[in-house]
Design a protein around this motif. Structure first.
Motif, PDB file in Angstrom:
ATOM      1  N   UNK A  64       8.687  15.783   2.665  1.00 22.46           N
ATOM      2  CA  UNK A  64       8.397  15.255   3.992  1.00 22.46           C
ATOM      3  C   UNK A  64       8.881  13.807   4.017  1.00 22.46           C
ATOM      4  N   UNK A  65       9.726  13.492   5.009  1.00 23.72           N
ATOM      5  CA  UNK A  65      10.352  12.177   5.073  1.00 23.72           C
ATOM      6  C   UNK A  65      10.120  11.544   6.441  1.00 23.72           C
ATOM      7  N   UNK A  66       9.910  10.251   6.443  1.00 25.26           N
ATOM      8  CA  UNK A  66       9.838   9.529   7.710  1.00 25.26           C
ATOM      9  C   UNK A  66      11.240   9.070   8.082  1.00 25.26           C
ATOM     10  N   UNK A  67      11.608   9.370   9.316  1.00 27.30           N
ATOM     11  CA  UNK A  67      12.955   9.022   9.763  1.00 27.30           C
ATOM     12  C   UNK A  67      12.948   8.374  11.146  1.00 27.30           C
ATOM     13  N   UNK A  68      12.376   7.204  11.291  1.00 27.72           N
ATOM     14  CA  UNK A  68      11.950   6.322  10.221  1.00 27.72           C
ATOM     15  C   UNK A  68      10.555   5.771  10.500  1.00 27.72           C
ATOM     16  N   UNK A  69       9.920   5.214   9.469  1.00 25.96           N
ATOM     17  CA  UNK A  69       8.702   4.446   9.668  1.00 25.96           C
ATOM     18  C   UNK A  69       9.077   3.091  10.252  1.00 25.96           C
ATOM     19  N   UNK A  70       8.507   2.775  11.409  1.00 23.10           N
ATOM     20  CA  UNK A  70       8.834   1.544  12.133  1.00 23.10           C
ATOM     21  C   UNK A  70       8.109   0.369  11.482  1.00 23.10           C
ATOM     22  N   UNK A  71       8.864  -0.529  10.868  1.00 22.11           N
ATOM     23  CA  UNK A  71       8.241  -1.588  10.061  1.00 22.11           C
ATOM     24  C   UNK A  71       7.420  -2.574  10.886  1.00 22.11           C
ATOM     25  N   UNK A  72       7.702  -2.662  12.196  1.00 20.60           N
ATOM     26  CA  UNK A  72       6.931  -3.569  13.038  1.00 20.60           C
ATOM     27  C   UNK A  72       5.530  -3.039  13.321  1.00 20.60           C
ATOM     28  N   UNK A  73       5.300  -1.768  13.074  1.00 15.12           N
ATOM     29  CA  UNK A  73       4.035  -1.130  13.433  1.00 15.12           C
ATOM     30  C   UNK A  73       3.102  -0.916  12.251  1.00 15.12           C
ATOM     31  N   UNK A  74       3.488  -1.419  11.083  1.00 12.74           N
ATOM     32  CA  UNK A  74       2.698  -1.188   9.877  1.00 12.74           C
ATOM     33  C   UNK A  74       2.710  -2.433   8.996  1.00 12.74           C
ATOM     34  N   UNK A  75       1.696  -2.546   8.159  1.00 11.00           N
ATOM     35  CA  UNK A  75       1.690  -3.615   7.164  1.00 11.00           C
ATOM     36  C   UNK A  75       2.192  -3.056   5.843  1.00 11.00           C
ATOM     37  N   UNK A  76       2.855  -3.880   5.031  1.00  6.57           N
ATOM     38  CA  UNK A  76       3.294  -3.406   3.716  1.00  6.57           C
ATOM     39  C   UNK A  76       2.148  -2.870   2.861  1.00  6.57           C
ATOM     40  N   UNK A  77       0.979  -3.497   2.973  1.00  9.33           N
ATOM     41  CA  UNK A  77      -0.166  -3.070   2.170  1.00  9.33           C
ATOM     42  C   UNK A  77      -0.616  -1.661   2.563  1.00  9.33           C
ATOM     43  N   UNK A  78      -0.673  -1.395   3.869  1.00  7.11           N
ATOM     44  CA  UNK A  78      -1.078  -0.067   4.326  1.00  7.11           C
ATOM     45  C   UNK A  78      -0.050   0.988   3.932  1.00  7.11           C
ATOM     46  N   UNK A  79       1.220   0.638   4.030  1.00  6.26           N
ATOM     47  CA  UNK A  79       2.275   1.578   3.664  1.00  6.26           C
ATOM     48  C   UNK A  79       2.183   1.941   2.184  1.00  6.26           C
ATOM     49  N   UNK A  80       2.038   0.930   1.344  1.00 13.79           N
ATOM     50  CA  UNK A  80       1.988   1.184  -0.101  1.00 13.79           C
ATOM     51  C   UNK A  80       0.765   2.004  -0.482  1.00 13.79           C
ATOM     52  N   UNK A  81      -0.392   1.672   0.080  1.00 21.71           N
ATOM     53  CA  UNK A  81      -1.610   2.406  -0.277  1.00 21.71           C
ATOM     54  C   UNK A  81      -1.558   3.833   0.259  1.00 21.71           C
ATOM     55  N   UNK A  82      -0.986   4.025   1.440  1.00 23.86           N
ATOM     56  CA  UNK A  82      -0.880   5.367   2.009  1.00 23.86           C
ATOM     57  C   UNK A  82       0.095   6.220   1.193  1.00 23.86           C
ATOM     58  N   UNK A  83       1.189   5.614   0.780  1.00 22.14           N
ATOM     59  CA  UNK A  83       2.146   6.346  -0.060  1.00 22.14           C
ATOM     60  C   UNK A  83       1.471   6.787  -1.367  1.00 22.14           C
ATOM     61  N   UNK A  84       0.743   5.886  -1.999  1.00 22.67           N
ATOM     62  CA  UNK A  84       0.083   6.220  -3.263  1.00 22.67           C
ATOM     63  C   UNK A  84      -0.945   7.331  -3.063  1.00 22.67           C
ATOM     64  N   UNK A  85      -1.699   7.244  -1.985  1.00 18.22           N
ATOM     65  CA  UNK A  85      -2.720   8.261  -1.720  1.00 18.22           C
ATOM     66  C   UNK A  85      -2.083   9.628  -1.475  1.00 18.22           C
ATOM     67  N   UNK A  86      -1.021   9.676  -0.674  1.00 17.61           N
ATOM     68  CA  UNK A  86      -0.405  10.951  -0.305  1.00 17.61           C
ATOM     69  C   UNK A  86       0.318  11.590  -1.485  1.00 17.61           C
ATOM     70  N   UNK A  87       1.019  10.803  -2.271  1.00 14.24           N
ATOM     71  CA  UNK A  87       1.703  11.381  -3.431  1.00 14.24           C
ATOM     72  C   UNK A  87       0.701  11.778  -4.506  1.00 14.24           C
ATOM     73  N   UNK A  88      -0.398  11.051  -4.593  1.00 13.39           N
ATOM     74  CA  UNK A  88      -1.431  11.441  -5.536  1.00 13.39           C
ATOM     75  C   UNK A  88      -2.052  12.783  -5.187  1.00 13.39           C
ATOM     76  N   UNK A  89      -2.165  13.050  -3.896  1.00 17.13           N
ATOM     77  CA  UNK A  89      -2.795  14.298  -3.452  1.00 17.13           C
ATOM     78  C   UNK A  89      -1.824  15.469  -3.380  1.00 17.13           C
TER      79      UNK A  89
END
Length: 289
Positions: A64-89
């Motif tokens: 599953x790929x984001x095409x694309x995640x809009x960088x203006x609408x997210x914080x780097x911290x939220x992106x990194x933590x969400x990526x870690x959570x989703x790949x962990x699960x």
């Protein structure tokens, strides 16, 4: 780097992102069974990670790929933590596509916010890399059209995801990226042998994109005229949108592959933009996967 070796033909779909969640999950499960290696979804507002999680849960093999995640609408911290959570699960099946979007969309909400897109992208990547669990460089790609963003894709990401491009652009992008990084272009298609129908569906869809300076300027850069862009000429439409039967779509996909694409994500247009093109996805699977 241990890059994600994404190949074959995937599906790019706004319906999977913004349609009914239950139908999206059901469609994703079928696309997984049909053998599509990746499903791509856009991000123009809303809870994109919820959509990613739902699609990951509905599938067992598909990336599953984001095409694309809009960088203006997210914080780097939220992106990194969400990526870690989703790949962990769900395992290593999430490819993070990041993009800078378009000035008219971002400035409509906050005038003057959109500026220095290359620097903004670098700053966003710096922010991700500074988190406790950064997204691995090889598990992120950048939306890229011009040479500067393509070069950044080669050095700060695992590759590039160009949107609304031709096989000639793919060849140029491969030359800029070099042989290592992934090149994952989107290809819009219409399954019809009727030229009038294809142009009726495609012209209005294209017009909305060509109102964005990034796309309009890229058309000029790759050889179209200002009249082509302003009028959405048949020449431009036929170059950007592949229409016809399955063989015609396969020929265009093969042109991207011959030009250096590792993976092509196909977006199917219908006369009803909100309808899921499930029958068309089934038809294409037999020819493309």
């Amino acid at each position: 780097m241990n890059r994600m070796r994404l190949s074959g033909v995937g599906i790019w779909s706004s319906q999977l992102r913004y349609g009914d969640p239950a139908e999206s999950a059901e469609a994703a499960a079928e696309l997984d069974e049909l053998g599509y290696p990746a499903l791509w979804i856009p991000d123009v507002g809303g809870k994109v990670f919820d959509a990613v999680e739902s699609l990951l849960a509905a599938t067992s093999r598909t990336v599953i790929a984001t095409g694309i995640l809009n960088l203006w609408m997210h914080s780097p911290e939220d992106v990194a933590s969400s990526y870690a959570r989703l790949t962990g699960a769900h395992g290593d099946r999430f490819l993070l596509g990041i993009g800078v979007s378009h000035a008219p969309l971002i400035d409509a909400r906050e005038p003057g916010r959109y500026r220095k897109p290359l620097a903004a992208t670098e700053s966003f990547l710096d922010g991700i890399d500074a988190t406790e669990q950064p997204v691995p460089v090889d598990r992120r790609v950048l939306a890229a059209l011009g040479p500067k963003m393509l070069s950044l894709s080669a050095h700060r990401a695992g590759g590039a995801h160009p949107y609304l491009v031709t096989p000639d652009h793919t060849a140029s992008a491969r030359s800029t990226l070099g042989e290592g990084p992934l090149l994952l272009p989107e290809q819009t298609v219409i399954l019809t042998d009727d030229a009038d129908e294809a142009r009726e569906i495609g012209a209005g869809w294209l017009r909305s994109y060509l109102a964005m300076p990034n796309y309009a300027n890229n058309m000029l850069r790759i050889g179209f005229t200002e009249d082509d862009v302003a009028q959405v000429s048949d020449r431009l439409l036929d170059a950007i949108i592949a229409w016809g039967d399955e063989s015609a779509i396969l020929r265009r996909v093969d042109e991207h592959r011959q030009a250096g694409a590792d993976h092509v994500c196909v977006q199917v247009l219908l006369s009803d933009a909100k309808a899921y093109p499930r029958e068309e996805w089934r038809r294409l699977a037999a020819a493309l996967t």
